[in-house]
Design an enzyme around this catalytic site. Structure first.
Site, PDB file in Angstrom:
ATOM      1  N   ALA A 259       2.852  -0.530   5.154  1.00 49.22           N
ATOM      2  CA  ALA A 259       2.333  -0.586   6.524  1.00 49.22           C
ATOM      3  C   ALA A 259       1.833  -1.984   6.893  1.00 49.22           C
ATOM      4  O   ALA A 259       1.827  -2.363   8.075  1.00 49.22           O
ATOM      5  CB  ALA A 259       1.223   0.439   6.696  1.00 49.22           C
TER       6      ALA A 259
ATOM      7  N   ARG B  90      12.073   4.825  13.253  1.00 49.29           N
ATOM      8  CA  ARG B  90      10.922   5.726  13.109  1.00 49.29           C
ATOM      9  C   ARG B  90       9.927   5.499  14.253  1.00 49.29           C
ATOM     10  O   ARG B  90      10.315   5.131  15.341  1.00 49.29           O
ATOM     11  CB  ARG B  90      10.298   5.505  11.723  1.00 49.29           C
ATOM     12  CG  ARG B  90      11.270   5.812  10.571  1.00 49.29           C
ATOM     13  CD  ARG B  90      10.646   5.555   9.222  1.00 49.29           C
ATOM     14  NE  ARG B  90       9.468   6.379   9.001  1.00 49.29           N
ATOM     15  CZ  ARG B  90       8.565   6.143   8.037  1.00 49.29           C
ATOM     16  NH1 ARG B  90       8.745   5.122   7.214  1.00 49.29           N
ATOM     17  NH2 ARG B  90       7.520   6.929   7.905  1.00 49.29           N
TER      18      ARG B  90
ATOM     19  N   ASN C  71       8.095  -5.584  -0.098  1.00 49.04           N
ATOM     20  CA  ASN C  71       7.923  -4.397   0.731  1.00 49.04           C
ATOM     21  C   ASN C  71       6.425  -4.286   0.980  1.00 49.04           C
ATOM     22  O   ASN C  71       5.671  -3.804   0.127  1.00 49.04           O
ATOM     23  CB  ASN C  71       8.440  -3.136   0.031  1.00 49.04           C
ATOM     24  CG  ASN C  71       8.299  -1.904   0.923  1.00 49.04           C
ATOM     25  OD1 ASN C  71       7.677  -1.967   1.983  1.00 49.04           O
ATOM     26  ND2 ASN C  71       8.869  -0.791   0.505  1.00 49.04           N
TER      27      ASN C  71
ATOM     28  N   PRO D 113       0.786  -1.228   0.000  1.00 49.37           N
ATOM     29  CA  PRO D 113       0.000   0.000   0.000  1.00 49.37           C
ATOM     30  C   PRO D 113       0.823   1.285   0.000  1.00 49.37           C
ATOM     31  O   PRO D 113       1.805   1.404   0.731  1.00 49.37           O
ATOM     32  CB  PRO D 113      -0.819  -0.099   1.288  1.00 49.37           C
ATOM     33  CG  PRO D 113      -0.950  -1.558   1.515  1.00 49.37           C
ATOM     34  CD  PRO D 113       0.337  -2.168   1.025  1.00 49.37           C
ATOM     35  N   ASN D 114       0.362   2.201  -0.815  1.00 52.17           N
ATOM     36  CA  ASN D 114       0.864   3.582  -0.898  1.00 52.17           C
ATOM     37  C   ASN D 114       2.218   3.723  -1.595  1.00 52.17           C
ATOM     38  O   ASN D 114       2.694   4.837  -1.808  1.00 52.17           O
ATOM     39  CB  ASN D 114       0.911   4.239   0.487  1.00 52.17           C
ATOM     40  CG  ASN D 114      -0.465   4.281   1.123  1.00 52.17           C
ATOM     41  OD1 ASN D 114      -1.404   4.722   0.481  1.00 52.17           O
ATOM     42  ND2 ASN D 114      -0.606   3.798   2.350  1.00 52.17           N
TER      43      ASN D 114
ATOM     44  N   GLU E 124      12.398  -9.359   3.157  1.00 51.61           N
ATOM     45  CA  GLU E 124      11.631  -8.166   3.513  1.00 51.61           C
ATOM     46  C   GLU E 124      12.445  -6.928   3.140  1.00 51.61           C
ATOM     47  O   GLU E 124      13.648  -6.866   3.404  1.00 51.61           O
ATOM     48  CB  GLU E 124      11.346  -8.164   5.017  1.00 51.61           C
ATOM     49  CG  GLU E 124      10.552  -6.957   5.462  1.00 51.61           C
ATOM     50  CD  GLU E 124      10.194  -6.978   6.955  1.00 51.61           C
ATOM     51  OE1 GLU E 124      10.527  -7.956   7.652  1.00 51.61           O
ATOM     52  OE2 GLU E 124       9.596  -5.985   7.404  1.00 51.61           O
TER      53      GLU E 124
ATOM     54  N   HIS F   7      12.468  -2.515   2.998  1.00 54.49           N
ATOM     55  CA  HIS F   7      11.889  -1.196   3.263  1.00 54.49           C
ATOM     56  C   HIS F   7      12.859  -0.135   2.781  1.00 54.49           C
ATOM     57  O   HIS F   7      14.075  -0.253   2.972  1.00 54.49           O
ATOM     58  CB  HIS F   7      11.629  -0.987   4.757  1.00 54.49           C
ATOM     59  CG  HIS F   7      10.624  -1.940   5.315  1.00 54.49           C
ATOM     60  ND1 HIS F   7       9.271  -1.805   5.104  1.00 54.49           N
ATOM     61  CD2 HIS F   7      10.791  -3.063   6.053  1.00 54.49           C
ATOM     62  CE1 HIS F   7       8.640  -2.804   5.709  1.00 54.49           C
ATOM     63  NE2 HIS F   7       9.531  -3.586   6.282  1.00 54.49           N
TER      64      HIS F   7
ATOM     65  N   TYR G 189      11.197   9.029   1.789  1.00 55.54           N
ATOM     66  CA  TYR G 189      11.261   7.979   0.767  1.00 55.54           C
ATOM     67  C   TYR G 189      12.026   8.374  -0.492  1.00 55.54           C
ATOM     68  O   TYR G 189      12.197   7.540  -1.391  1.00 55.54           O
ATOM     69  CB  TYR G 189       9.840   7.532   0.395  1.00 55.54           C
ATOM     70  CG  TYR G 189       9.072   6.970   1.579  1.00 55.54           C
ATOM     71  CD1 TYR G 189       9.491   5.799   2.211  1.00 55.54           C
ATOM     72  CD2 TYR G 189       7.939   7.612   2.078  1.00 55.54           C
ATOM     73  CE1 TYR G 189       8.817   5.288   3.299  1.00 55.54           C
ATOM     74  CE2 TYR G 189       7.244   7.102   3.170  1.00 55.54           C
ATOM     75  CZ  TYR G 189       7.688   5.940   3.780  1.00 55.54           C
ATOM     76  OH  TYR G 189       7.020   5.431   4.858  1.00 55.54           O
TER      77      TYR G 189
ATOM     78  N   ARG H  53       5.489  11.020  -2.403  1.00 50.96           N
ATOM     79  CA  ARG H  53       5.091  10.694  -1.038  1.00 50.96           C
ATOM     80  C   ARG H  53       6.241  10.975  -0.066  1.00 50.96           C
ATOM     81  O   ARG H  53       7.299  10.332  -0.166  1.00 50.96           O
ATOM     82  CB  ARG H  53       4.724   9.216  -0.962  1.00 50.96           C
ATOM     83  CG  ARG H  53       4.401   8.736   0.420  1.00 50.96           C
ATOM     84  CD  ARG H  53       4.309   7.213   0.474  1.00 50.96           C
ATOM     85  NE  ARG H  53       3.982   6.775   1.819  1.00 50.96           N
ATOM     86  CZ  ARG H  53       4.065   5.522   2.247  1.00 50.96           C
ATOM     87  NH1 ARG H  53       4.456   4.561   1.419  1.00 50.96           N
ATOM     88  NH2 ARG H  53       3.760   5.220   3.487  1.00 50.96           N
TER      89      ARG H  53
HETATM   90  C1  DQA Z   1       7.893   1.331   4.252  1.00 45.42           C
HETATM   91  C2  DQA Z   1       7.919   1.536   5.767  1.00 45.42           C
HETATM   92  C3  DQA Z   1       6.534   1.354   6.359  1.00 45.42           C
HETATM   93  O1  DQA Z   1       6.563   1.585   7.758  1.00 45.42           O
HETATM   94  C4  DQA Z   1       5.543   2.319   5.728  1.00 45.42           C
HETATM   95  O2  DQA Z   1       4.249   2.072   6.218  1.00 45.42           O
HETATM   96  C5  DQA Z   1       5.572   2.271   4.234  1.00 45.42           C
HETATM   97  C6  DQA Z   1       6.885   2.251   3.583  1.00 45.42           C
HETATM   98  C7  DQA Z   1       9.278   1.616   3.615  1.00 45.42           C
HETATM   99  O3  DQA Z   1       9.511   1.143   2.515  1.00 45.42           O
HETATM  100  O4  DQA Z   1      10.100   2.325   4.212  1.00 45.42           O
HETATM  101  O5  DQA Z   1       4.551   2.325   3.573  1.00 45.42           O
HETATM  102  O6  DQA Z   1       7.563  -0.002   3.972  1.00 45.42           O
END
Ligand code: DQA
Length: 145
Positions: free
Chosen positions: A77, A107, A74, A10-11, A98, A100, A23, A18
Site C-alpha cells: 500500500a 482495482r 513491491n 507491508p502485509n 516496481e 505488484h 494474491y 491474505r
Molecule cells: C500490492 C497491491 C497494493 O495495492 C496492496 O496494497 C498490496 C499488495 C500487490 O502486490 O498487488 O499490499 O502491492
C-alpha cells in the site's frame, strides 16, 4: 554476479493466507525461493527482504548503493502513498522495478496512483508471483544491456 535486492512492504508477510482470491496461495517464503532460483539461473544473487515499516524499507533502499546493482520493490500500500520511498529510490540512484502481484489499476480507485512509479525504470503488475520473476528478468536485461 549481478546483485539484486528484492524488497516487499507491508502485509506481504501474510501472502498465502491474505485474500487468496487476489494474491494467490503462495507464501512469501515460497515466492522468495522462486525469485532466488530464477536469479541463480540468470547468474544473479537475489537478496529478499520484507518489512511492514516504511523507515526500515527506506533504510534498506538507501543502504543498497555499492552492495546491489538493482532493486525490485513491491511497496504494498505504501506504493500508493509514500513520497519517502520515491525519494529513497531517487537518492540511491539504482535501477528499480516496481512490482505488484495484483493489477492495482484494475482495482479500487485509491490503488490507481503509484507514488513510486516515477522513480522506477519499469513496472510489472498483475501476474501474481510471476510479476517478481518477470521484473527480475527485465531488471537483469537492463543492467546487462
Ligand atoms: C500490492 C497491491 C497494493 O495495492 C496492496 O496494497 C498490496 C499488495 C500487490 O502486490 O498487488 O499490499 O502491492
Amino acid at each position: 554476479m549481478t546483485r539484486v535486492l528484492c524488497v516487499s512492504g507491508p502485509n506481504l508477510q501474510l501472502l498465502g493466507t491474505r485474500e487468496p482470491e487476489i494474491y494467490g496461495t503462495m507464501t512469501l517464503a515460497q515466492l522468495h525461493a522462486k525469485v532466488r532460483a530464477r536469479g541463480k539461473e540468470l547468474g544473479a544473487s537475489v537478496t529478499c527482504k520484507q518489512s511492514n515499516h516504511e523507515g526500515e524499507l527506506c533504510d534498506w533502499i538507501g543502504g543498497a548503493g555499492g552492495k546491489y546493482d538493482g532493486l525490485l520493490l513491491n511497496g504494498g500500500a505504501l506504493s500508493h502513498t509514500s513520497l519517502v520511498l520515491f525519494d529513497a529510490i531517487k537518492a540511491v540512484a539504482l535501477p528499480c522495478v516496481e512490482v505488484h502481484l495484483s493489477n492495482p489499476e484494475a482495482r479500487d480507485a485509491y490503488r490507481h496512483k503509484s507514488m513510486i512509479a516515477g522513480a522506477c525504470v519499469g513496472k510489472v503488475v498483475g501476474f501474481g508471483p510471476d510479476s517478481y520473476v518477470l521484473a527480475l528478468e527485465g531488471l537483469i536485461a537492463r543492467l546487462r544491456a
